[in-house]
Every structure is written in C-alpha cells, then in structure tokens.
Design a protein around this motif. Sequence first.
Motif, PDB file in Angstrom:
ATOM      1  N   LYS A 187      -5.885  -1.981  -0.450  1.00  0.00           N
ATOM      2  CA  LYS A 187      -6.553  -0.814   0.165  1.00  0.00           C
ATOM      3  C   LYS A 187      -7.854  -0.474  -0.549  1.00  0.00           C
ATOM      4  CE  LYS A 187      -3.068   1.777  -1.117  1.00  0.00           C
ATOM      5  NZ  LYS A 187      -2.146   0.734  -1.522  1.00  0.00           N
ATOM      6  N   THR A 240      -9.628  -2.368  -2.508  1.00  0.00           N
ATOM      7  CA  THR A 240     -10.584  -3.471  -2.321  1.00  0.00           C
ATOM      8  C   THR A 240     -11.269  -3.334  -0.960  1.00  0.00           C
ATOM      9  OG1 THR A 240      -9.118  -4.844  -3.665  1.00  0.00           O
ATOM     10  CG2 THR A 240     -10.755  -6.011  -2.340  1.00  0.00           C
ATOM     11  N   ARG A 256      -2.592  -6.879 -12.219  1.00  0.00           N
ATOM     12  CA  ARG A 256      -3.561  -5.787 -12.418  1.00  0.00           C
ATOM     13  C   ARG A 256      -3.076  -4.779 -13.453  1.00  0.00           C
ATOM     14  NH1 ARG A 256      -3.954  -1.749  -7.631  1.00  0.00           N
ATOM     15  NH2 ARG A 256      -1.996  -1.243  -8.641  1.00  0.00           N
TER      16      ARG A 256
HETATM   17  P1  ATP Z   1      -2.215   0.143  -5.094  1.00  0.00           P
HETATM   18  O1  ATP Z   1      -1.339   0.425  -3.935  1.00  0.00           O
HETATM   19  O2  ATP Z   1      -1.424  -0.318  -6.257  1.00  0.00           O
HETATM   20  O3  ATP Z   1      -3.188   1.229  -5.396  1.00  0.00           O
HETATM   21  P2  ATP Z   1      -4.172  -1.359  -3.537  1.00  0.00           P
HETATM   22  O4  ATP Z   1      -3.502  -1.521  -2.219  1.00  0.00           O
HETATM   23  O5  ATP Z   1      -5.278  -0.364  -3.606  1.00  0.00           O
HETATM   24  O6  ATP Z   1      -3.120  -1.146  -4.699  1.00  0.00           O
HETATM   25  P3  ATP Z   1      -5.997  -3.192  -4.763  1.00  0.00           P
HETATM   26  O7  ATP Z   1      -6.039  -2.422  -6.032  1.00  0.00           O
HETATM   27  O8  ATP Z   1      -7.193  -3.177  -3.883  1.00  0.00           O
HETATM   28  O9  ATP Z   1      -4.711  -2.778  -3.917  1.00  0.00           O
HETATM   29  O10 ATP Z   1      -5.607  -4.701  -5.035  1.00  0.00           O
HETATM   30  C1  ATP Z   1      -4.547  -5.032  -5.916  1.00  0.00           C
HETATM   31  C2  ATP Z   1      -5.044  -6.114  -6.885  1.00  0.00           C
HETATM   32  O11 ATP Z   1      -5.200  -7.314  -6.143  1.00  0.00           O
HETATM   33  C3  ATP Z   1      -6.381  -5.783  -7.521  1.00  0.00           C
HETATM   34  O12 ATP Z   1      -6.382  -6.273  -8.841  1.00  0.00           O
HETATM   35  C4  ATP Z   1      -7.372  -6.553  -6.648  1.00  0.00           C
HETATM   36  O13 ATP Z   1      -8.531  -6.919  -7.357  1.00  0.00           O
HETATM   37  C5  ATP Z   1      -6.554  -7.760  -6.241  1.00  0.00           C
HETATM   38  N1  ATP Z   1      -6.926  -8.244  -4.895  1.00  0.00           N
HETATM   39  C6  ATP Z   1      -6.932  -7.528  -3.757  1.00  0.00           C
HETATM   40  N2  ATP Z   1      -7.310  -8.282  -2.723  1.00  0.00           N
HETATM   41  C7  ATP Z   1      -7.567  -9.505  -3.218  1.00  0.00           C
HETATM   42  C8  ATP Z   1      -7.976 -10.746  -2.625  1.00  0.00           C
HETATM   43  N3  ATP Z   1      -8.215 -10.873  -1.314  1.00  0.00           N
HETATM   44  N4  ATP Z   1      -8.105 -11.793  -3.443  1.00  0.00           N
HETATM   45  C9  ATP Z   1      -7.855 -11.698  -4.765  1.00  0.00           C
HETATM   46  N5  ATP Z   1      -7.444 -10.566  -5.385  1.00  0.00           N
HETATM   47  C10 ATP Z   1      -7.293  -9.486  -4.608  1.00  0.00           C
END
Ligand code: ATP
Length: 201
Positions: free
Chosen positions: A16, A18, A145
């Motif tokens: 999300k 990202t 992460r």
């Molecule tokens: P949360 O629910 O834990 O807040 P989130 O849904 O916001 O997580 P992100 O923080 O955007 O998710 O992504 C989780 C991890 O995966 C981060 O370290 C991000 O850099 C990595 N990540 C996300 N999308 C990709 C991708 N397409 N390729 C490689 N790494 C990714």
Amino acid sequence: MAAIQVGLTGNIGSGKTTAGRLFETIGVPVYYADDHAKRLLNEPDVASHIRTLFGDECIGANGLPDRKALAKKVFANTRLLQKLNELIHPLVRVDFQRWAAYQTDHPYVIMEAAILFETKRAKQFYKNILVTAPEELRIQRVCARDGVAARDVRKRMQHQIPEEKKVQMADFVINNDGKEPLIPQVESIHQRISALINKSV
Ligand code: ATP
C-alpha cells in the motif's frame, strides 16, 4: 473546492505504502493513516488514555506510549485491539478531514490505510483501491522489512478480511505480485479516476 477522497488499502505487506508513493510521484496527495496514527498516539491526552485503558506497561520511560508493548498486548486480544481502534480511528478521521480540506488544488486525494473495509470506513470514499499480493510474498516482505518472525505476521493477518473478499469490495485492484509492474497500473487507475471525476463535474 475540497478534493474528492479515495481510499487505498491492502492487507499487511501488500505494498500500500509503495503504491501510495507512486501516486504521489504523479501529483496525488496521499495521507498515510498509520504514520498519522503514530503521531496522534503521542499527543498528551491520547497517551493518558492509553495508560488508563492498557496499563502502565504500555507507557515507555519517556512517558509516551510504547508502541511495541501496545502492539503485543492488542494483537493478543481482539477486544483490546478494538478498544485501541475506537480510540485512534476517530482522531485519524478528523485529522484526515482537516488535511484534505487544504488540498484544494487537487481533484482528488488518497488516504492509505490498512483496515478500511474492516472498519467500514471504505464507504466514506468516492472510490477504493486495493493492493494485492500472494500471502507468502507479503509475509516475506514484512519479515525482511521489519525483522519480525513469520508467525507474528500471520497473527496480525488473522485480524484482516482475506484478500479475495476485499477484491470484490474494491473499485480498483493493483496487483503487486512482484511480476506485474506497478507504475502502469497506478497510472491507469489515476487516469480512470480523473476521467470519472471530470465526467461528474
Ligand atoms: P504494511 O501493511 O505492513 O504497512 P504495506 O502494505 O504498506 O505494509 P509496503 O510497506 O509498501 O507494504 O511494502 C512492504 C515491503 O515490501 C516494503 O519493504 C517494500 O519496499 C517491499 N515491496 C513492496 N512492493 C514491492 C515490489 N513490487 N517489489 C519489491 N519489494 C516490494
């Protein structure tokens, strides 16, 4: 005119944030609910509520809520998690509305939040975007992460509606399976939302 509000959600580790960053790169303001919730948690009134509701063990030596201790406590007890959400969500909602009111130069703004469908907040948005990714990949991403164990991530996942159900509730879906590129998907959704807004004004 106040900007139209769009929700951006997805289960733990789906990507999300990202996706939110990519919307920002094309000029859409994004409010990251989790970041603001953390900030609001440290406000003196809120910290004192935390102490009353969850006990001294959830307050750190600096007098501010200890988020790790709090997370450990609430993720082991659904009722406590609900209590914490009942305290924080209204504060975030008001804070978001205040922030959104300033974004008058943009046709729409996004709120990125983990639990929009669970809390029925999704209904407040003009449209909702869901980010999806296979469960094992999401677990791997969060472990890498945050340096946490897979079983802790799974425990948190239990509190979320399964992704396949959310797909049916969302207006737009971004597939973040690591194979399909994100940028074209974000651009396409941005164009579709912009077209819908233009048609309705
Ligand atoms: P949360 O629910 O834990 O807040 P989130 O849904 O916001 O997580 P992100 O923080 O955007 O998710 O992504 C989780 C991890 O995966 C981060 O370290 C991000 O850099 C990595 N990540 C996300 N999308 C990709 C991708 N397409 N390729 C490689 N790494 C990714």
